[in-house]
Write an enzyme that holds these catalytic residues in place. Structure first.
Site, PDB file in Angstrom:
ATOM      1  N   ASP A 244       0.359   4.402   3.226  1.00  0.00           N
ATOM      2  CA  ASP A 244       1.444   3.493   2.845  1.00  0.00           C
ATOM      3  C   ASP A 244       2.405   3.237   4.008  1.00  0.00           C
ATOM      4  OD1 ASP A 244       0.378   3.337   0.312  1.00  0.00           O
ATOM      5  OD2 ASP A 244       1.760   4.778  -0.575  1.00  0.00           O
TER       6      ASP A 244
ATOM      7  N   ARG B 297      -3.203  -5.696   3.322  1.00  0.00           N
ATOM      8  CA  ARG B 297      -2.189  -5.283   4.291  1.00  0.00           C
ATOM      9  C   ARG B 297      -2.718  -5.233   5.712  1.00  0.00           C
ATOM     10  NH1 ARG B 297       0.845  -0.503   1.029  1.00  0.00           N
ATOM     11  NH2 ARG B 297       2.031  -1.919  -0.289  1.00  0.00           N
TER      12      ARG B 297
ATOM     13  N   LYS C 174      -4.519  -2.967  -1.111  1.00  0.00           N
ATOM     14  CA  LYS C 174      -3.178  -2.609  -1.594  1.00  0.00           C
ATOM     15  C   LYS C 174      -2.540  -3.827  -2.270  1.00  0.00           C
ATOM     16  CE  LYS C 174      -3.473   1.625  -0.298  1.00  0.00           C
ATOM     17  NZ  LYS C 174      -3.578   2.670  -1.303  1.00  0.00           N
TER      18      LYS C 174
ATOM     19  N   SER D  82       5.497   8.035  -6.391  1.00  0.00           N
ATOM     20  CA  SER D  82       4.319   8.731  -6.938  1.00  0.00           C
ATOM     21  C   SER D  82       4.737   9.843  -7.892  1.00  0.00           C
ATOM     22  CB  SER D  82       3.494   9.339  -5.796  1.00  0.00           C
ATOM     23  OG  SER D  82       2.907   8.332  -5.025  1.00  0.00           O
TER      24      SER D  82
HETATM   25  C1  S3P Z   1      -0.636   6.660  -4.853  1.00  0.00           C
HETATM   26  C2  S3P Z   1      -1.783   6.790  -4.121  1.00  0.00           C
HETATM   27  C3  S3P Z   1      -2.124   5.890  -3.004  1.00  0.00           C
HETATM   28  C4  S3P Z   1      -0.908   5.128  -2.500  1.00  0.00           C
HETATM   29  C5  S3P Z   1      -0.099   4.537  -3.622  1.00  0.00           C
HETATM   30  C6  S3P Z   1       0.381   5.634  -4.561  1.00  0.00           C
HETATM   31  C7  S3P Z   1      -0.399   7.602  -5.970  1.00  0.00           C
HETATM   32  O1  S3P Z   1      -3.082   4.948  -3.462  1.00  0.00           O
HETATM   33  O2  S3P Z   1      -1.311   4.104  -1.606  1.00  0.00           O
HETATM   34  O3  S3P Z   1       1.027   3.853  -3.106  1.00  0.00           O
HETATM   35  O4  S3P Z   1       0.747   7.676  -6.471  1.00  0.00           O
HETATM   36  O5  S3P Z   1      -1.346   8.293  -6.360  1.00  0.00           O
HETATM   37  P1  S3P Z   1      -4.673   5.254  -3.490  1.00  0.00           P
HETATM   38  O6  S3P Z   1      -4.931   6.309  -4.477  1.00  0.00           O
HETATM   39  O7  S3P Z   1      -5.282   3.938  -3.876  1.00  0.00           O
HETATM   40  O8  S3P Z   1      -5.032   5.679  -2.107  1.00  0.00           O
END
Ligand code: S3P
Length: 429
Positions: A315, A346, A342, A23
Protein backbone atom coordinates in the site's frame (compact mmCIF):
# COMPACT_ATOMS: atom_id res chain seq x y z
CA UNK A 1 -15.81 20.36 -5.39
CA UNK A 2 -13.50 17.40 -5.17
CA UNK A 3 -10.30 18.82 -6.68
CA UNK A 4 -7.59 20.14 -4.38
CA UNK A 5 -4.75 22.52 -5.20
CA UNK A 6 -1.41 22.88 -3.49
CA UNK A 7 1.49 25.25 -4.08
CA UNK A 8 4.91 23.67 -3.63
CA UNK A 9 7.62 24.65 -1.19
CA UNK A 10 8.30 24.83 2.54
CA UNK A 11 8.79 22.16 5.14
CA UNK A 12 6.90 20.17 7.73
CA UNK A 13 7.31 20.71 11.44
CA UNK A 14 5.58 19.74 14.66
CA UNK A 15 3.70 16.66 15.60
CA UNK A 16 0.93 14.64 14.04
CA UNK A 17 -1.08 11.68 15.32
CA UNK A 18 -2.23 9.08 12.82
CA UNK A 19 -5.88 8.08 12.31
CA UNK A 20 -6.72 4.50 13.27
CA UNK A 21 -5.41 1.67 11.14
CA UNK A 22 -7.89 0.66 8.48
CA UNK A 23 -7.07 -3.07 8.49
CA UNK A 24 -7.35 -3.36 12.28
CA UNK A 25 -10.57 -1.29 12.29
CA UNK A 26 -12.38 -3.56 9.79
CA UNK A 27 -11.40 -6.57 11.86
CA UNK A 28 -12.42 -4.97 15.18
CA UNK A 29 -15.97 -4.50 13.86
CA UNK A 30 -16.17 -7.94 12.24
CA UNK A 31 -14.79 -9.82 15.25
CA UNK A 32 -17.02 -7.76 17.56
CA UNK A 33 -20.02 -8.83 15.46
CA UNK A 34 -19.07 -12.53 15.64
CA UNK A 35 -18.28 -12.52 19.37
CA UNK A 36 -20.51 -13.26 22.36
CA UNK A 37 -21.19 -10.04 24.29
CA UNK A 38 -20.56 -6.36 23.73
CA UNK A 39 -17.17 -5.30 22.36
CA UNK A 40 -15.81 -1.77 22.31
CA UNK A 41 -13.51 -0.31 19.67
CA UNK A 42 -11.82 3.04 20.10
CA UNK A 43 -9.72 5.01 17.63
CA UNK A 44 -11.36 3.37 14.62
CA UNK A 45 -10.25 4.52 11.17
CA UNK A 46 -12.42 7.51 10.26
CA UNK A 47 -12.69 6.76 6.52
CA UNK A 48 -15.50 5.52 4.32
CA UNK A 49 -14.10 1.98 3.99
CA UNK A 50 -14.63 1.15 7.64
CA UNK A 51 -18.09 2.74 7.48
CA UNK A 52 -18.79 0.28 4.66
CA UNK A 53 -17.98 -2.65 6.95
CA UNK A 54 -20.21 -1.17 9.65
CA UNK A 55 -23.01 -0.66 7.09
CA UNK A 56 -22.80 -4.24 5.84
CA UNK A 57 -22.81 -5.63 9.40
CA UNK A 58 -25.75 -3.38 10.33
CA UNK A 59 -27.71 -4.75 7.37
CA UNK A 60 -26.94 -8.24 8.73
CA UNK A 61 -28.53 -7.42 12.08
CA UNK A 62 -25.55 -6.18 14.14
CA UNK A 63 -26.26 -3.26 16.47
CA UNK A 64 -23.68 -0.54 16.97
CA UNK A 65 -23.71 2.26 19.54
CA UNK A 66 -21.58 5.39 19.34
CA UNK A 67 -20.27 6.32 22.78
CA UNK A 68 -19.73 10.03 23.54
CA UNK A 69 -15.97 9.27 23.73
CA UNK A 70 -16.00 8.37 20.03
CA UNK A 71 -15.67 4.65 20.81
CA UNK A 72 -18.06 2.26 19.10
CA UNK A 73 -19.84 -0.52 20.98
CA UNK A 74 -20.59 -3.64 18.93
CA UNK A 75 -23.35 -5.95 20.09
CA UNK A 76 -22.02 -9.34 19.10
CA UNK A 77 -24.37 -11.93 17.66
CA UNK A 78 -22.11 -14.95 18.22
CA UNK A 79 -20.61 -17.22 15.56
CA UNK A 80 -23.14 -17.95 12.84
CA UNK A 81 -25.60 -15.44 14.32
CA UNK A 82 -25.93 -12.89 11.51
CA UNK A 83 -29.40 -12.33 10.02
CA UNK A 84 -30.16 -12.65 6.29
CA UNK A 85 -30.47 -9.42 4.33
CA UNK A 86 -32.61 -9.45 1.20
CA UNK A 87 -31.01 -6.62 -0.80
CA UNK A 88 -27.43 -6.12 -1.95
CA UNK A 89 -24.87 -5.51 0.79
CA UNK A 90 -23.01 -2.34 -0.20
CA UNK A 91 -19.27 -2.59 0.41
CA UNK A 92 -18.62 0.75 -1.31
CA UNK A 93 -14.97 1.01 -2.40
CA UNK A 94 -13.69 -1.53 0.12
CA UNK A 95 -11.95 -4.72 -0.96
CA UNK A 96 -11.29 -5.66 2.67
CA UNK A 97 -15.01 -5.45 3.53
CA UNK A 98 -15.93 -7.58 0.54
CA UNK A 99 -13.34 -10.30 0.92
CA UNK A 100 -13.50 -10.65 4.71
CA UNK A 101 -17.30 -10.61 4.71
CA UNK A 102 -17.31 -13.22 1.92
CA UNK A 103 -15.56 -15.50 4.41
CA UNK A 104 -18.03 -14.69 7.18
CA UNK A 105 -21.10 -15.07 4.95
CA UNK A 106 -19.83 -18.40 3.65
CA UNK A 107 -20.43 -19.66 7.19
CA UNK A 108 -24.07 -18.54 7.25
CA UNK A 109 -26.82 -20.75 5.75
CA UNK A 110 -28.58 -18.04 3.76
CA UNK A 111 -28.26 -16.15 0.51
CA UNK A 112 -26.45 -12.79 0.40
CA UNK A 113 -24.96 -10.56 -2.26
CA UNK A 114 -21.93 -8.33 -1.78
CA UNK A 115 -21.44 -5.47 -4.21
CA UNK A 116 -19.86 -2.02 -4.38
CA UNK A 117 -18.80 0.87 -6.55
CA UNK A 118 -17.38 0.58 -10.08
CA UNK A 119 -13.80 0.21 -8.81
CA UNK A 120 -14.71 -2.52 -6.32
CA UNK A 121 -16.84 -4.36 -8.86
CA UNK A 122 -13.87 -4.60 -11.21
CA UNK A 123 -11.46 -6.17 -8.70
CA UNK A 124 -10.67 -9.91 -8.69
CA UNK A 125 -12.88 -11.95 -6.36
CA UNK A 126 -12.20 -15.47 -7.66
CA UNK A 127 -9.20 -15.51 -5.31
CA UNK A 128 -11.62 -15.73 -2.36
CA UNK A 129 -14.53 -17.42 -4.14
CA UNK A 130 -12.38 -20.41 -5.25
CA UNK A 131 -11.18 -21.52 -1.79
CA UNK A 132 -14.53 -20.68 -0.14
CA UNK A 133 -16.29 -22.91 -2.70
CA UNK A 134 -13.78 -25.65 -1.87
CA UNK A 135 -14.97 -25.37 1.75
CA UNK A 136 -18.59 -25.87 0.64
CA UNK A 137 -19.97 -22.35 0.00
CA UNK A 138 -21.93 -21.70 -3.21
CA UNK A 139 -20.60 -18.51 -4.78
CA UNK A 140 -21.44 -16.83 -8.08
CA UNK A 141 -19.42 -13.99 -9.60
CA UNK A 142 -19.71 -12.13 -12.88
CA UNK A 143 -18.09 -13.74 -15.93
CA UNK A 144 -15.08 -11.51 -15.30
CA UNK A 145 -14.67 -13.02 -11.80
CA UNK A 146 -15.79 -9.82 -10.06
CA UNK A 147 -18.56 -8.71 -7.64
CA UNK A 148 -21.55 -8.63 -7.34
CA UNK A 149 -20.75 -11.79 -5.39
CA UNK A 150 -23.75 -13.98 -4.56
CA UNK A 151 -23.06 -16.31 -1.63
CA UNK A 152 -25.08 -19.15 -0.17
CA UNK A 153 -23.16 -20.34 2.84
CA UNK A 154 -23.40 -23.08 5.42
CA UNK A 155 -22.12 -26.64 5.96
CA UNK A 156 -18.49 -25.68 5.53
CA UNK A 157 -15.74 -28.24 5.86
CA UNK A 158 -12.30 -27.21 7.13
CA UNK A 159 -9.39 -27.68 4.73
CA UNK A 160 -5.79 -26.66 4.03
CA UNK A 161 -5.22 -23.93 1.47
CA UNK A 162 -1.91 -22.88 -0.01
CA UNK A 163 -2.35 -19.31 -1.25
CA UNK A 164 -1.19 -18.61 -4.81
CA UNK A 165 -1.20 -14.83 -4.18
CA UNK A 166 0.24 -13.09 -1.12
CA UNK A 167 -2.99 -11.63 0.27
CA UNK A 168 -4.02 -10.95 3.84
CA UNK A 169 -7.59 -10.48 2.64
CA UNK A 170 -7.70 -13.98 1.16
CA UNK A 171 -6.03 -15.48 4.24
CA UNK A 172 -8.50 -13.68 6.51
CA UNK A 173 -11.54 -14.71 4.46
CA UNK A 174 -10.56 -18.36 4.76
CA UNK A 175 -9.78 -18.12 8.48
CA UNK A 176 -13.13 -16.39 9.12
CA UNK A 177 -14.91 -19.11 7.14
CA UNK A 178 -12.82 -21.68 9.03
CA UNK A 179 -14.29 -20.47 12.34
CA UNK A 180 -17.69 -21.54 10.98
CA UNK A 181 -16.45 -24.86 9.45
CA UNK A 182 -16.26 -28.43 10.74
CA UNK A 183 -12.73 -29.38 11.80
CA UNK A 184 -9.55 -27.40 11.29
CA UNK A 185 -8.75 -24.91 8.52
CA UNK A 186 -5.15 -24.05 7.66
CA UNK A 187 -3.73 -21.39 5.39
CA UNK A 188 -0.20 -21.67 4.05
CA UNK A 189 1.45 -18.52 2.73
CA UNK A 190 4.74 -18.27 0.82
CA UNK A 191 5.47 -14.71 1.84
CA UNK A 192 4.19 -13.24 5.09
CA UNK A 193 1.22 -10.88 4.81
CA UNK A 194 -0.26 -8.63 7.48
CA UNK A 195 -1.31 -10.71 10.48
CA UNK A 196 -4.01 -8.60 12.14
CA UNK A 197 -6.60 -11.37 11.85
CA UNK A 198 -4.33 -13.78 13.71
CA UNK A 199 -3.68 -11.22 16.45
CA UNK A 200 -7.34 -10.33 16.77
CA UNK A 201 -8.35 -13.98 17.05
CA UNK A 202 -6.10 -14.12 20.11
CA UNK A 203 -7.56 -10.88 21.51
CA UNK A 204 -11.08 -12.33 21.17
CA UNK A 205 -10.06 -15.49 23.05
CA UNK A 206 -9.48 -17.91 20.16
CA UNK A 207 -5.74 -17.82 19.41
CA UNK A 208 -4.94 -19.62 16.15
CA UNK A 209 -2.14 -22.17 15.90
CA UNK A 210 0.75 -20.38 14.19
CA UNK A 211 3.97 -21.64 12.64
CA UNK A 212 6.14 -19.80 10.11
CA UNK A 213 4.15 -19.58 6.87
CA UNK A 214 1.14 -21.39 8.34
CA UNK A 215 -1.90 -20.53 10.48
CA UNK A 216 -4.71 -22.81 11.64
CA UNK A 217 -8.10 -22.19 13.23
CA UNK A 218 -10.59 -24.66 14.67
CA UNK A 219 -14.24 -24.52 13.71
CA UNK A 220 -16.75 -23.53 16.38
CA UNK A 221 -14.31 -21.65 18.63
CA UNK A 222 -16.15 -19.23 20.90
CA UNK A 223 -15.13 -15.60 20.43
CA UNK A 224 -15.50 -13.51 23.56
CA UNK A 225 -16.22 -9.77 23.42
CA UNK A 226 -13.08 -7.64 23.69
CA UNK A 227 -11.91 -4.06 23.87
CA UNK A 228 -9.89 -2.95 20.85
CA UNK A 229 -7.77 0.20 20.91
CA UNK A 230 -6.83 0.73 17.29
CA UNK A 231 -3.24 1.90 16.67
CA UNK A 232 -2.43 4.59 14.10
CA UNK A 233 -2.23 3.57 10.46
CA UNK A 234 1.30 3.08 9.09
CA UNK A 235 -0.04 3.35 5.54
CA UNK A 236 -1.17 6.89 6.41
CA UNK A 237 2.09 7.62 8.26
CA UNK A 238 4.03 6.80 5.08
CA UNK A 239 2.71 9.97 3.37
CA UNK A 240 4.04 12.10 6.21
CA UNK A 241 7.32 10.23 6.44
CA UNK A 242 8.10 10.67 2.75
CA UNK A 243 6.96 14.31 2.66
CA UNK A 244 9.26 15.08 5.60
CA UNK A 245 12.35 13.11 4.55
CA UNK A 246 12.18 14.59 1.05
CA UNK A 247 11.89 18.26 2.11
CA UNK A 248 14.99 20.03 3.43
CA UNK A 249 14.57 21.47 6.92
CA UNK A 250 11.57 19.34 7.87
CA UNK A 251 11.40 17.82 11.33
CA UNK A 252 8.21 16.01 12.14
CA UNK A 253 7.09 13.65 14.83
CA UNK A 254 4.49 11.07 13.76
CA UNK A 255 2.91 9.50 16.81
CA UNK A 256 1.14 6.31 17.74
CA UNK A 257 1.78 4.24 14.62
CA UNK A 258 1.26 0.49 14.35
CA UNK A 259 4.74 -1.05 14.22
CA UNK A 260 4.19 -4.74 13.40
CA UNK A 261 6.80 -6.29 11.10
CA UNK A 262 4.20 -7.06 8.41
CA UNK A 263 3.47 -3.32 8.00
CA UNK A 264 6.78 -1.49 8.44
CA UNK A 265 8.58 -2.50 5.25
CA UNK A 266 8.27 1.12 4.07
CA UNK A 267 10.42 2.35 6.97
CA UNK A 268 13.16 -0.19 6.22
CA UNK A 269 13.15 1.04 2.61
CA UNK A 270 13.34 4.72 3.62
CA UNK A 271 16.24 3.92 5.94
CA UNK A 272 18.03 2.07 3.08
CA UNK A 273 17.51 5.22 1.01
CA UNK A 274 19.49 7.12 3.64
CA UNK A 275 16.46 8.87 5.18
CA UNK A 276 16.73 10.21 8.71
CA UNK A 277 13.94 8.19 10.34
CA UNK A 278 14.12 7.45 14.06
CA UNK A 279 11.81 4.90 15.57
CA UNK A 280 10.90 4.87 19.25
CA UNK A 281 8.74 2.13 20.76
CA UNK A 282 5.38 3.37 22.10
CA UNK A 283 3.00 1.40 24.35
CA UNK A 284 1.45 -1.50 22.44
CA UNK A 285 -2.30 -1.48 21.86
CA UNK A 286 -4.60 -4.51 21.79
CA UNK A 287 -1.88 -6.97 20.83
CA UNK A 288 -0.22 -4.73 18.23
CA UNK A 289 3.21 -3.10 18.64
CA UNK A 290 3.27 0.69 18.24
CA UNK A 291 5.91 3.34 17.69
CA UNK A 292 6.55 7.05 17.34
CA UNK A 293 8.60 8.27 14.38
CA UNK A 294 10.85 11.27 14.16
CA UNK A 295 11.58 12.12 10.53
CA UNK A 296 13.91 14.80 9.21
CA UNK A 297 14.52 16.12 5.72
CA UNK A 298 17.73 15.19 3.93
CA UNK A 299 19.23 13.52 0.89
CA UNK A 300 17.87 10.24 -0.41
CA UNK A 301 19.51 7.64 -2.63
CA UNK A 302 17.96 5.12 -5.01
CA UNK A 303 17.03 1.69 -3.73
CA UNK A 304 16.18 -1.80 -4.94
CA UNK A 305 13.05 -3.35 -3.48
CA UNK A 306 12.74 -7.10 -4.00
CA UNK A 307 9.58 -9.00 -4.92
CA UNK A 308 9.77 -10.72 -1.52
CA UNK A 309 9.45 -7.32 0.19
CA UNK A 310 6.45 -6.23 -1.89
CA UNK A 311 3.63 -7.73 0.26
CA UNK A 312 4.99 -5.89 3.32
CA UNK A 313 4.77 -2.46 1.68
CA UNK A 314 2.22 -2.91 -1.10
CA UNK A 315 0.00 0.00 0.00
CA UNK A 316 3.02 2.29 0.40
CA UNK A 317 4.45 1.79 -3.11
CA UNK A 318 2.87 4.97 -4.56
CA UNK A 319 4.42 7.24 -1.95
CA UNK A 320 7.74 5.33 -1.92
CA UNK A 321 7.90 5.72 -5.70
CA UNK A 322 7.63 9.48 -5.18
CA UNK A 323 10.57 9.32 -2.73
CA UNK A 324 12.48 7.36 -5.40
CA UNK A 325 11.75 10.06 -7.99
CA UNK A 326 13.54 12.73 -5.92
CA UNK A 327 16.35 10.43 -4.72
CA UNK A 328 19.79 10.37 -6.31
CA UNK A 329 20.06 7.44 -8.70
CA UNK A 330 17.70 4.81 -10.04
CA UNK A 331 15.30 2.76 -7.95
CA UNK A 332 13.78 -0.57 -8.90
CA UNK A 333 10.61 -1.97 -7.32
CA UNK A 334 10.20 -5.63 -8.24
CA UNK A 335 7.18 -7.94 -8.32
CA UNK A 336 4.30 -5.44 -8.27
CA UNK A 337 1.63 -7.33 -10.22
CA UNK A 338 -0.74 -7.11 -7.21
CA UNK A 339 -0.73 -3.30 -7.53
CA UNK A 340 -2.74 -3.67 -10.74
CA UNK A 341 -5.66 -4.99 -8.66
CA UNK A 342 -6.04 -2.26 -6.06
CA UNK A 343 -8.58 0.61 -6.02
CA UNK A 344 -7.15 1.44 -9.45
CA UNK A 345 -4.39 -0.03 -11.59
CA UNK A 346 -1.87 1.61 -9.29
CA UNK A 347 1.15 0.41 -11.23
CA UNK A 348 0.11 2.36 -14.34
CA UNK A 349 -1.29 5.15 -12.15
CA UNK A 350 1.99 5.81 -10.33
CA UNK A 351 4.01 5.86 -13.53
CA UNK A 352 1.55 8.36 -15.06
CA UNK A 353 1.48 10.51 -11.92
CA UNK A 354 5.26 10.74 -11.68
CA UNK A 355 5.52 11.51 -15.40
CA UNK A 356 3.05 14.39 -15.00
CA UNK A 357 5.44 15.98 -12.48
CA UNK A 358 8.36 15.56 -14.91
CA UNK A 359 9.89 12.48 -13.26
CA UNK A 360 10.90 9.44 -15.27
CA UNK A 361 9.26 6.18 -14.33
CA UNK A 362 8.42 3.12 -16.38
CA UNK A 363 6.77 -0.23 -15.89
CA UNK A 364 8.79 -3.21 -17.09
CA UNK A 365 6.75 -6.42 -16.73
CA UNK A 366 5.79 -6.43 -13.04
CA UNK A 367 8.60 -4.07 -12.06
CA UNK A 368 8.58 -0.30 -11.62
CA UNK A 369 11.75 1.57 -12.50
CA UNK A 370 12.09 5.14 -11.29
CA UNK A 371 15.00 7.19 -12.65
CA UNK A 372 15.59 9.49 -9.65
CA UNK A 373 17.03 12.98 -9.57
CA UNK A 374 13.80 14.61 -10.75
CA UNK A 375 13.09 18.31 -10.34
CA UNK A 376 9.37 18.00 -9.84
CA UNK A 377 7.22 20.60 -11.60
CA UNK A 378 3.68 21.33 -10.46
CA UNK A 379 1.05 19.51 -12.51
CA UNK A 380 -2.61 18.66 -12.85
CA UNK A 381 -3.01 15.00 -11.96
CA UNK A 382 -5.96 12.64 -11.89
CA UNK A 383 -6.30 10.52 -8.73
CA UNK A 384 -8.29 7.93 -10.71
CA UNK A 385 -10.52 8.04 -7.60
CA UNK A 386 -7.82 6.13 -5.74
CA UNK A 387 -7.15 7.54 -2.26
CA UNK A 388 -3.49 6.56 -2.18
CA UNK A 389 -2.78 8.14 -5.57
CA UNK A 390 -4.63 11.30 -4.51
CA UNK A 391 -2.51 11.74 -1.36
CA UNK A 392 0.69 10.88 -3.28
CA UNK A 393 -0.25 13.60 -5.80
CA UNK A 394 -0.73 16.11 -2.99
CA UNK A 395 2.67 15.33 -1.44
CA UNK A 396 4.25 15.54 -4.91
CA UNK A 397 2.67 18.98 -5.26
CA UNK A 398 4.22 20.03 -1.94
CA UNK A 399 7.66 18.84 -3.13
CA UNK A 400 7.28 20.38 -6.62
CA UNK A 401 7.84 23.92 -7.84
CA UNK A 402 4.73 25.89 -8.80
CA UNK A 403 1.15 24.88 -8.43
CA UNK A 404 -0.50 21.44 -8.54
CA UNK A 405 -4.11 20.37 -8.77
CA UNK A 406 -5.16 16.88 -7.77
CA UNK A 407 -8.35 16.03 -9.63
CA UNK A 408 -10.90 13.89 -7.74
CA UNK A 409 -8.93 14.49 -4.55
CA UNK A 410 -11.94 13.90 -2.29
CA UNK A 411 -11.37 10.14 -2.45
CA UNK A 412 -8.82 10.60 0.37
CA UNK A 413 -11.91 10.21 2.59
CA UNK A 414 -11.67 6.45 1.96
CA UNK A 415 -8.84 6.18 4.49
CA UNK A 416 -7.84 9.66 5.73
CA UNK A 417 -10.53 12.36 5.47
CA UNK A 418 -8.52 15.11 7.20
CA UNK A 419 -5.24 14.49 5.35
CA UNK A 420 -5.04 17.68 3.25
CA UNK A 421 -6.06 19.98 6.12
CA UNK A 422 -3.76 18.26 8.61
CA UNK A 423 -0.93 18.52 6.09
CA UNK A 424 -1.47 22.22 5.46
CA UNK A 425 -1.46 22.86 9.21
CA UNK A 426 2.02 21.38 9.65
CA UNK A 427 3.56 23.31 6.74
CA UNK A 428 5.84 26.25 7.36
CA UNK A 429 7.72 28.38 4.84
C1 S3P B 1 -5.51 -5.55 3.53
C2 S3P B 1 -4.68 -6.34 2.78
C3 S3P B 1 -3.99 -5.85 1.57
C4 S3P B 1 -3.97 -4.33 1.50
C5 S3P B 1 -5.31 -3.72 1.81
C6 S3P B 1 -5.76 -4.13 3.20
C7 S3P B 1 -6.17 -6.14 4.71
O1 S3P B 1 -4.70 -6.34 0.43
O2 S3P B 1 -3.53 -3.91 0.22
O3 S3P B 1 -5.22 -2.31 1.75
O4 S3P B 1 -6.71 -5.38 5.55
O5 S3P B 1 -6.15 -7.37 4.84
P1 S3P B 1 -4.44 -7.81 -0.20
O6 S3P B 1 -4.88 -8.82 0.76
O7 S3P B 1 -5.26 -7.80 -1.46
O8 S3P B 1 -2.97 -7.89 -0.46
Amino acid sequence: MSDRSVVGGGRLTGEVRMPGDKSVSHRALIFGALAEGVSEASGLAPGADVRSTRGVLTALGVEFEDAPSGAVRVHGRGLGGLKAHAGELDAGNSGTTTRLMAGVLSGHPFQSTLSGDASLNSRPMERVAGPLRAMGAKIDLTKAGTAPMAIRGGNLQGFTYEMPVASAQVKSAILLAGLHAAGATSVIEKSPTRDHTERMLALFGAPPKRAPGRVEVKGGACLKAARVDVPGDPSSAAFWAVAAVASAGSELSVRGVLAGATRTGYLAVLQRMGADVRRAAAPSLSGEDCEDLIVRGGKLRGVEITAAEAPGLIDEVPILALAAAVADGESVFRGLDELRHKESDRLAGIAALLAAFGAKARVDGDDLIVAGGANLRGATVDSLDDHRLAMTGYVAGFLASGSTTVLKAACAQISYPSFYDDFDQRRTA
